[in-house]
Design a protein around this motif. Structure first.
Motif, PDB file in Angstrom:
ATOM      1  N   GLU A   1      39.706  33.330  45.331  1.00 24.62           N
ATOM      2  CA  GLU A   1      39.427  33.546  43.915  1.00 24.62           C
ATOM      3  C   GLU A   1      40.722  33.680  43.116  1.00 24.62           C
ATOM      4  OE1 GLU A   1      35.138  35.822  43.595  1.00 24.62           O
ATOM      5  OE2 GLU A   1      36.794  36.961  44.458  1.00 24.62           O
TER       6      GLU A   1
ATOM      7  N   LEU B   1      39.215  38.576  36.910  1.00 30.39           N
ATOM      8  CA  LEU B   1      40.120  38.225  35.819  1.00 30.39           C
ATOM      9  C   LEU B   1      41.121  39.342  35.511  1.00 30.39           C
ATOM     10  CD1 LEU B   1      40.221  35.494  34.154  1.00 30.39           C
ATOM     11  CD2 LEU B   1      38.318  35.805  35.740  1.00 30.39           C
TER      12      LEU B   1
ATOM     13  N   ASP C   1      28.785  39.294  35.962  1.00 28.43           N
ATOM     14  CA  ASP C   1      29.803  39.584  34.934  1.00 28.43           C
ATOM     15  C   ASP C   1      30.801  40.683  35.340  1.00 28.43           C
ATOM     16  OD1 ASP C   1      28.093  41.728  34.453  1.00 28.43           O
ATOM     17  OD2 ASP C   1      27.451  41.028  32.465  1.00 28.43           O
TER      18      ASP C   1
ATOM     19  N   ILE D   1      33.739  29.836  34.090  1.00 23.58           N
ATOM     20  CA  ILE D   1      32.808  30.751  34.757  1.00 23.58           C
ATOM     21  C   ILE D   1      31.678  31.090  33.795  1.00 23.58           C
ATOM     22  CG2 ILE D   1      32.537  33.038  35.803  1.00 23.58           C
ATOM     23  CD1 ILE D   1      35.463  32.907  36.663  1.00 23.58           C
TER      24      ILE D   1
ATOM     25  N   THR E   1      28.326  33.580  33.331  1.00 21.73           N
ATOM     26  CA  THR E   1      27.780  34.820  33.898  1.00 21.73           C
ATOM     27  C   THR E   1      26.364  35.016  33.340  1.00 21.73           C
ATOM     28  OG1 THR E   1      28.766  36.174  32.134  1.00 21.73           O
ATOM     29  CG2 THR E   1      30.073  35.855  34.110  1.00 21.73           C
TER      30      THR E   1
ATOM     31  N   MET F   1      28.706  33.488  38.181  1.00 17.55           N
ATOM     32  CA  MET F   1      29.242  34.735  38.736  1.00 17.55           C
ATOM     33  C   MET F   1      28.619  35.935  38.029  1.00 17.55           C
ATOM     34  SD  MET F   1      33.346  35.584  39.012  1.00 17.55           S
ATOM     35  CE  MET F   1      33.852  34.146  39.944  1.00 17.55           C
TER      36      MET F   1
ATOM     37  N   TYR G   1      41.331  30.894  40.065  1.00 17.23           N
ATOM     38  CA  TYR G   1      41.314  31.283  38.657  1.00 17.23           C
ATOM     39  C   TYR G   1      42.702  31.662  38.146  1.00 17.23           C
ATOM     40  CZ  TYR G   1      36.468  31.298  40.033  1.00 17.23           C
ATOM     41  OH  TYR G   1      35.253  30.925  40.545  1.00 17.23           O
TER      42      TYR G   1
ATOM     43  N   HIS H   1      31.840  41.276  38.387  1.00 22.50           N
ATOM     44  CA  HIS H   1      32.790  40.671  39.329  1.00 22.50           C
ATOM     45  C   HIS H   1      33.797  39.799  38.573  1.00 22.50           C
ATOM     46  CE1 HIS H   1      34.388  39.510  43.151  1.00 22.50           C
ATOM     47  NE2 HIS H   1      34.225  38.221  42.882  1.00 22.50           N
ATOM     48  N   HIS H   2      33.288  39.044  37.598  1.00 21.50           N
ATOM     49  CA  HIS H   2      34.208  38.270  36.753  1.00 21.50           C
ATOM     50  C   HIS H   2      35.299  39.164  36.181  1.00 21.50           C
ATOM     51  CE1 HIS H   2      35.673  37.174  32.750  1.00 21.50           C
ATOM     52  NE2 HIS H   2      35.677  35.925  33.184  1.00 21.50           N
ATOM     53  N   ASP H   3      34.894  40.312  35.653  1.00 20.66           N
ATOM     54  CA  ASP H   3      35.860  41.183  34.978  1.00 20.66           C
ATOM     55  C   ASP H   3      36.909  41.750  35.940  1.00 20.66           C
ATOM     56  OD1 ASP H   3      34.519  40.596  32.675  1.00 20.66           O
ATOM     57  OD2 ASP H   3      33.625  42.569  32.397  1.00 20.66           O
TER      58      ASP H   3
ATOM     59  N   LYS I   1      33.633  39.702  30.198  1.00 15.58           N
ATOM     60  CA  LYS I   1      32.251  39.273  30.166  1.00 15.58           C
ATOM     61  C   LYS I   1      31.221  40.404  30.027  1.00 15.58           C
ATOM     62  CE  LYS I   1      31.677  36.061  29.180  1.00 15.58           C
ATOM     63  NZ  LYS I   1      32.824  35.989  28.281  1.00 15.58           N
TER      64      LYS I   1
ATOM     65  N   HIS J   1      33.220  31.760  30.224  1.00 18.98           N
ATOM     66  CA  HIS J   1      34.668  31.936  30.088  1.00 18.98           C
ATOM     67  C   HIS J   1      35.415  30.768  30.709  1.00 18.98           C
ATOM     68  CE1 HIS J   1      38.547  34.302  31.242  1.00 18.98           C
ATOM     69  NE2 HIS J   1      38.731  33.549  30.189  1.00 18.98           N
TER      70      HIS J   1
END
Lengths: 318, 318
Positions: B217, A189, A182, A148, A150, A180, B221, A184-186, A103, A124
């Motif tokens: 989390e 994931l 971005d 998610i 971002t 979320m 996910y 933190h998303h990365d 993201k 995503h």
């Protein structure tokens, strides 16, 4: 749904995810007219044949003209070029999103190349299969999966409305939506998706190269566990190359932890520390139970793949 | 089948594999009377309830008395003790086998503890699920899977006849039988089964421990790839501890290769060598196609786990 969330949707890139977004949006009545741009001539011909888009073109600017929602569904490193090509056609006030597995880098590529008059809400959907291309998509892919979003760090009402609209869209497609940051998303994931793919690609490569064991033997006796890894190691090579290059820092960080833990495990085996092994192996069992309880996994043994009866088709209907 | 391959079969240890052997042998008519010995009182009560054995006891020597086939289905490190306990009851001329995932160490443990008058033919059905216990077994588990037998280095006719009888038995249960040297078995399985389990246990442990990402989390996910790994990381902890300790050398060898390859992959990411990544990711795709072509895997996307209809049960019938 009496009225589509978006009267006109454009999808740039029509592989597994792009084609699933279209099929799911059609099935849910969440989008009106659908235009598709795809760089591959073979894909375009196939999309026209399948008939799920109202217009198919090679030109992103043409596809996005008049669209209320633009979805970029190309590999992460192709996002910048796709956005640049689409930019002249993007209408003011349009919501622009993507479906990339990374993201922060993608958000930057979109923002750098699109007009300031559109609302960029990167996204995503945590869903997919190991297959790719416009035939691989299906309408149920996002059912009960998480998407998610971002959003950018802006609080103005029109942007908030765009985030709400996109949330409504994904909800209509059957997904649960979460907002979320971005970065933190990365990181999340990197753990739940990127590292597993890296490990799977690596182990399948190691097995193929090992002297003393033939590739035929590896395939023949794969039911002992190995075949599970080959599923995700069969995923789209271009997309995954891009994921590893665009989320490099988070991936190298979690890979470092993984390697450290693996060294400890290796040492426990070498020194026959059975209790340490047993303790870890008991703990990991609980994680799976949690995933099943969270509705993200089948409880059936072997993913239920042994349960298929002759009436159950072996592949998705196209 | 008009006549059972073995008039009397004894199974020592009645977990996933032991109970599947009994169910499959019953279904195929490959064994007549079946006696079971299990060390767990809870298991014995459950086996009696399920009613698939003619006799249930805690005493291996009692179970094997008069048996033409004895199957040891306990974890690898429990094989020696189980054989010692059974030895007084094993009749001369009986065929003795096992289902352990490691062969050289188990073959040694059996030979050291059993009378010379019986025929020891170690074996390993390459089949299983992540579940365990006497309820987890089912008759179809071995269908179209491979069973490897690792006969001793002896060429006398009675021993050859025992190998042939056991081959006939496994074939009746639906398996394809292959003969192999036990050391070679242990190397092949280190690649196709033991290393994948080790890696899966490790990655699930790493994910659970990572600060900055909550366990919630990770579970939420997990559909991005991680959940695949949790399946094999949910396998029986005792059995797998034993596998790693009894096949230590081969596992540390292939783990060394895996780590070396992973370092190279890590370096390719760090230096953004996209071509190297793409080349590996394209190559690994072919391996999965080979496994599907070999009939050892479902071709359905996501193992077909998304294909289940309401009529398809989510768990095996007990």
């Amino acid at each position: 749904m009496s009225q589509p969330v978006y009267a006109r949707m454009a999808v740039i890139g029509c592989g597994l995810i792009g084609s699933s977004v279209i099929r799911a949006a059609r099935a849910a009545g969440a989008a009106g007219a659908v235009a598709v741009a795809d760089a591959s001539e073979a894909h375009r011909a196939r999309i026209a044949e399948l008939g799920y888009a109202d217009a198919v073109t090679a030109d992103p600017a043409e596809a996005v003209a008049g669209a209320d929602l633009v979805v970029f569904a190309v590999p992460p490193m192709a996002m910048g070029d796709a956005a640049r090509a689409a930019a002249p056609g993007v209408k003011a006030g349009a919501t622009v999103t993507d479906v990339g597995s990374v993201k922060a880098a993608v958000a930057q590529a979109l923002a750098a190349n699109l007009p300031e008059t559109c609302f960029i809400v990167p996204g995503h959907p945590i869903a997919g299969t190991e297959q790719s291309g416009p035939d691989a998509g299906f309408a149920e892919l996002f059912q009960n999966r998480w998407t998610i979003l971002t959003p950018q760090a802006r609080t103005d009402a029109p942007y908030q409305a765009a985030v709400e609209g996109l949330t409504e869209f994904w909800t209509a497609l059957g997904a649960n939506v979460e907002l979320m940051d971005d970065r933190h998303h990365d990181l999340v994931l990197a753990v739940t998706s990127h590292l597993p793919h890296l490990i799977a690609y690596n182990i399948v490569g190691t097995a193929a190269d090992l002297e003393g064991v033939t590739q035929g033997e590896v395939m023949k006796y794969s039911a002992g566990g190995f075949r599970d890894f080959t599923r995700i190691a069969a995923s789209d090579p271009t997309m995954w190359r891009d994921v590893f290059l665009t989320n490099k820092d988070a991936i190298l960080e979690v890979l470092g932890r993984f390697t450290e833990d693996l060294q400890a495990l290796s040492r426990a085996i070498r020194w026959a520390e059975g209790d340490k092994l047993f303790e870890l192996f008991s703990r990991t069992r609980e994680i799976r139970r949690g995933i099943i309880a969270a509705g993200q996994e089948s409880a059936a043994p072997n993913f239920g793949r042994d349960l298929r009866t002759p009436e159950t088709p072996d592949t998705k209907p196209q």
